[in-house]
Scaffold this motif. Structure first.
Motif, PDB file in Angstrom:
ATOM      1  N   PRO A  36       0.870   2.437   7.584  1.00  0.00           N
ATOM      2  CA  PRO A  36       0.627   0.994   7.457  1.00  0.00           C
ATOM      3  C   PRO A  36       1.115   0.487   6.101  1.00  0.00           C
ATOM      4  CG  PRO A  36      -1.424   2.207   7.255  1.00  0.00           C
ATOM      5  CD  PRO A  36      -0.373   3.202   7.631  1.00  0.00           C
ATOM      6  N   ARG A  37       1.642  -0.704   6.101  1.00  0.00           N
ATOM      7  CA  ARG A  37       2.154  -1.305   4.869  1.00  0.00           C
ATOM      8  C   ARG A  37       1.604  -2.724   4.734  1.00  0.00           C
ATOM      9  NH1 ARG A  37       5.914   2.253   3.679  1.00  0.00           N
ATOM     10  NH2 ARG A  37       7.124   3.219   5.308  1.00  0.00           N
ATOM     11  N   THR A  38       1.384  -3.113   3.508  1.00  0.00           N
ATOM     12  CA  THR A  38       1.008  -4.486   3.230  1.00  0.00           C
ATOM     13  C   THR A  38       2.296  -5.282   3.066  1.00  0.00           C
ATOM     14  OG1 THR A  38      -0.985  -3.735   2.118  1.00  0.00           O
ATOM     15  CG2 THR A  38      -0.282  -5.983   1.691  1.00  0.00           C
ATOM     16  N   VAL A  39       2.456  -6.300   3.874  1.00  0.00           N
ATOM     17  CA  VAL A  39       3.682  -7.094   3.869  1.00  0.00           C
ATOM     18  C   VAL A  39       3.455  -8.355   3.042  1.00  0.00           C
ATOM     19  CG1 VAL A  39       5.356  -8.291   5.309  1.00  0.00           C
ATOM     20  CG2 VAL A  39       4.254  -6.215   6.156  1.00  0.00           C
ATOM     21  N   PRO A  40       4.273  -8.566   1.998  1.00  0.00           N
ATOM     22  CA  PRO A  40       4.100  -9.771   1.182  1.00  0.00           C
ATOM     23  C   PRO A  40       4.473 -11.029   1.961  1.00  0.00           C
ATOM     24  CG  PRO A  40       6.030  -8.549   0.474  1.00  0.00           C
ATOM     25  CD  PRO A  40       5.351  -7.719   1.524  1.00  0.00           C
TER      26      PRO A  40
END
Length: 99
Positions: free
Chosen positions: A56-60
């Protein structure tokens, strides 16, 4: 930076066929009692799962933000000429490590 995380599977969809085949081979070797080959096959399953992982990645949410296409180390940032669009571009080279 946004706290939302995009929905995704744990393993990238492109890796599912490879992982399924590797698991079937490992199961068959385990079932037949070929323990050494089975152990090697299970290591292959682990390698394939690691290779196709999709954490999982935090998307700006910023309009001009840069999001890396893969995990890795930025090795080079330079100005260059895009041969396809015939315009100036910023080249960012990322070294991808399987592990």
């Amino acid at each position: 930076m946004s706290e939302s995380v995009y929905p995704h599977p744990i393993i990238a969809r492109e890796g599912w066929p490879f992982l399924a085949i590797a698991i079937l081979i490992a199961l068959a070797l385990t079932w037949t009692g070929l323990w050494l080959l089975a152990a090697i096959a299970w290591l292959g399953v682990a390698f394939i799962a690691q290779f196709f992982r999709d954490p999982p990645r935090t998307v700006p949410e910023q309009a001009n933000a840069v999001l890396a296409p893969a995990d890795g180390k930025v090795m080079l940032v330079e100005r260059t000429r895009d041969p396809y669009l015939d315009r100036d571009a910023l080249k960012i080279s990322v070294f991808m490590n399987v592990f």
